[in-house]
Design a protein around this motif. Structure first.
Motif, PDB file in Angstrom:
ATOM      1  N   HIS A 146     -31.390  27.587 136.979  1.00  0.00           N
ATOM      2  CA  HIS A 146     -29.947  27.745 136.797  1.00  0.00           C
ATOM      3  C   HIS A 146     -29.666  28.326 135.410  1.00  0.00           C
ATOM      4  O   HIS A 146     -30.265  27.900 134.421  1.00  0.00           O
ATOM      5  CB  HIS A 146     -29.273  26.378 136.934  1.00  0.00           C
ATOM      6  N   TYR A 148     -27.421  27.896 133.264  1.00  0.00           N
ATOM      7  CA  TYR A 148     -26.970  26.941 132.244  1.00  0.00           C
ATOM      8  C   TYR A 148     -28.129  26.178 131.620  1.00  0.00           C
ATOM      9  O   TYR A 148     -27.989  25.618 130.537  1.00  0.00           O
ATOM     10  CB  TYR A 148     -25.999  25.922 132.846  1.00  0.00           C
ATOM     11  N   ARG A 299     -22.724  16.194 136.863  1.00  0.00           N
ATOM     12  CA  ARG A 299     -23.529  17.350 137.259  1.00  0.00           C
ATOM     13  C   ARG A 299     -22.945  18.153 138.428  1.00  0.00           C
ATOM     14  O   ARG A 299     -22.953  19.387 138.386  1.00  0.00           O
ATOM     15  CB  ARG A 299     -24.963  16.936 137.582  1.00  0.00           C
ATOM     16  N   TYR A 303     -22.345  21.859 137.166  1.00  0.00           N
ATOM     17  CA  TYR A 303     -23.328  22.856 137.634  1.00  0.00           C
ATOM     18  C   TYR A 303     -23.184  23.201 139.109  1.00  0.00           C
ATOM     19  O   TYR A 303     -23.956  23.996 139.624  1.00  0.00           O
ATOM     20  CB  TYR A 303     -24.753  22.314 137.473  1.00  0.00           C
ATOM     21  N   ALA A 305     -24.159  21.056 141.065  1.00  0.00           N
ATOM     22  CA  ALA A 305     -25.492  20.536 141.377  1.00  0.00           C
ATOM     23  C   ALA A 305     -25.458  19.697 142.646  1.00  0.00           C
ATOM     24  O   ALA A 305     -24.490  18.993 142.932  1.00  0.00           O
ATOM     25  CB  ALA A 305     -25.998  19.694 140.208  1.00  0.00           C
TER      26      ALA A 305
END
Length: 402
Positions: A146, A148, A299, A303, A305
Motif C-alpha cells: 500500500h 501509505y 485502519r 487505509y 484496510a
C-alpha cells in the motif's frame, strides 16, 4: 484461538482488545530461529503495539526494541529492555530527544538525512559523548505494498540514497563525536513479496563492502521489518526463505543481523471485540451499528484496510451490510458491503488481525475513552490497560479552566 470473548465482555465490558501472548511467543521464536545461523537481534517495532505488557513479554523472550520517539525508548527501558538492544529511528527527531537518547546510551541512533546527522554530531559535541550511528539507506526498490506504508522509494520521505549514505559514513569516520556502527533499510510494511527485500538487501550489502574497503567497518546490518500477515487471503513470505535470502546477501561479512518485526509478531495475536447496538435500514442499505468506532480502530477508515469480521451468534440469515460505529463521520466504519447474519442487541462482533497498528492509533475523538486491553496467556486472561474514564480524558485540561 480459544478465547471466550463473551466471558471477557461480561468481565471487562465492550469494546475491548485482547492479545494472545502465546501466539506472540510462537512468532518471535519462529523468526529468531530462522536467523540461528548468524548473530542476530530481533528488535520489536514498538509502534505496532506499545502496551507495556506486550513489550515486557517480548523482552522476556530476548527481544530488543525499534523505537521512533523518545517515549517509545522510555517504554522499552521501563520494562527492562537493555539500552544496548534499543535503536532510535525516525525522520524527525527533535534536539531534546537526541540529547536524551545519547544520555541513555542506547545501541544506536538511526539517522535519515545529512541534516539530521549534523544535528546529532553537534549535540554529541555539546555533551562530549560519542554517538553511535546507523544510516537508513533508501534503495529505491518498489516494495509492492500500500502506498501509505511504502518507505523504500525516492518519492518517500525515508532514508537517503547510496551516495549520500557513503558521504555520511565518511563524516562519521572523520568525527570525534560520531561512530559509524550500523546500516539500516526498511522498504515498507505488510510485505508479501520476497524479491524486493532481497534486491534491497543486496544493494545495501554492496555499500557495506565498499565502506569496508575504505576502513569503515560496521557491526550491525538492520534489515528493517515489514513482513506481512494474513488479513484476508494473502500468500506470505516463508520465514526461513526470508532469512536465508538475507544471509546469502551478507555472505563474507562479519556483521550482526537486526530485524524489526512489529505486525509479524503481534498483528494476528489481537482481536477487537465490540457489541451490536442496533440495526437500521436506509432505503435498501442495511447498517449494523456497534459500540466500537473509528477512534478505536482506524485502519479501515484510514487505509480502507480489510479486517475479517465475525458476528458471534448462530443466526444463518445473512445479508449485505455496512458495519459502522457511533462516531459522527461517514468514515466511521469497520467493513462495507460485507455479508453478516441478522443481529440482535448485544450480539458480539469480533474484528480480527487487530494486534498491530490498531490500539496504538486510537484517539479520544468525540470524547470517547480508549478501550480496555487484555492479555490472554496459558488459558488465563488479565487486564493490561484499564478502560479510560471521562476523568482520565480531561485530566490534563481541567486545572486550566478559567
Amino acid at each position: 484461538m480459544s478465547i471466550n470473548f463473551k466471558e471477557l465482555a461480561n468481565k471487562y465490558e465492550t469494546p475491548y482488545y485482547v492479545y494472545d501472548f502465546d501466539y506472540i511467543t510462537s512468532k518471535y521464536n519462529e523468526l529468531k530461529g530462522a536467523f540461528k545461523a548468524r548473530k542476530s537481534l530481533v528488535a520489536y517495532a514498538v509502534k505496532a503495539n506499545s502496551n507495556l505488557s506486550v513489550i515486557k513479554h517480548l523482552a522476556s523472550l530476548g527481544a530488543g526494541a525499534d523505537c521512533v520517539s523518545i517515549g517509545e525508548v522510555k517504554r522499552a527501558l521501563k520494562v527492562g529492555i537493555a539500552p544496548y538492544k534499543i535503536i532510535f529511528s525516525g525522520v524527525g527527531k527533535i534536539d531534546s530527544e537526541i540529547k536524551e537518547a545519547l544520555t541513555l546510551g542506547i545501541l544506536m541512533i538511526n539517522v535519515e538525512s545529512d541534516a539530521e546527522l549534523n544535528r546529532v554530531e553537534q549535540i554529541a559535541k555539546e555533551l562530549d559523548v560519542v554517538a553511535r550511528i546507523s544510516v537508513r539507506v533508501n534503495p529505491n526498490i518498489d516494495p509492492q505494498t500500500h502506498p501509505y506504508i511504502s518507505t523504500g522509494l525516492h518519492e518517500n520521505k525515508f532514508g537517503v540514497d547510496i551516495d549520500t549514505a557513503k558521504r555520511m559514513y565518511i563524516q562519521c569516520k572523520n568525527s570525534q563525536h560520531l561512530e559509524p556502527t550500523g546500516v539500516h533499510l526498511h522498504i515498507g510494511s505488510q510485505l508479501t513479496e520476497l524479491q524486493p527485500i532481497k534486491e534491497s538487501v543486496k544493494i545495501v550489502a554492496d555499500l557495506v563492502k565498499n565502506l569496508a574497503a575504505i576502513k569503515i567497518e560496521l557491526s550491525f546490518f538492520d534489515v528493517g521489518g515489514g513482513l506481512g500477515i494474513v488479513y484476508d487471503d494473502e500468500k506470505l513470505i516463508d520465514t526461513n526463505e526470508y532469512a536465508q535470502s538475507i544471509l546469502e546477501c551478507l555472505f563474507g561479512l562479519d556483521i550482526t543481523v537486526i530485524c524489526e518485526p512489529g505486525r509479524f509478531l503481534v498483528g494476528n495475536s489481537g482481536v477487537f471485540v465490540t457489541k451490536v447496538l442496533y440495526e437500521k435500514v436506509n432505503g435498501n442499505k442495511r447498517f449494523v451499528i456497534v459500540d466500537g468506532a473509528m477512534n478505536d480502530l482506524l485502519r479501515p477508515s484510514l487505509y480502507n484496510a480489510y479486517h475479517k469480521v465475525e458476528v458471534l451468534n448462530d443466526n444463518q440469515e445473512f445479508s449485505e451490510c455496512n458495519l459502522v460505529g457511533p462516531v459522527c463521520e461517514s468514515g466511521d466504519f469497520f467493513a462495507k458491503d460485507v455479508k453478516l447474519p441478522k443481529t440482535q442487541h448485544n450480539d458480539l462482533v469480533a474484528i480480527y488481525s487487530a494486534g498491530a497498528y490498531c490500539f496504538t492509533m486510537a484517539s479520544n475523538y468525540n470524547t470517547r475513552g480508549k478501550v480496555a486491553e487484555i492479555a490472554y496467556e496459558n488459558n488465563k486472561h488479565r487486564l493490561i490497560r484499564k478502560r479510560e474514564s471521562f476523568e482520565d480524558i480531561i485530566a490534563l485540561e481541567e486545572e486550566y479552566i478559567k
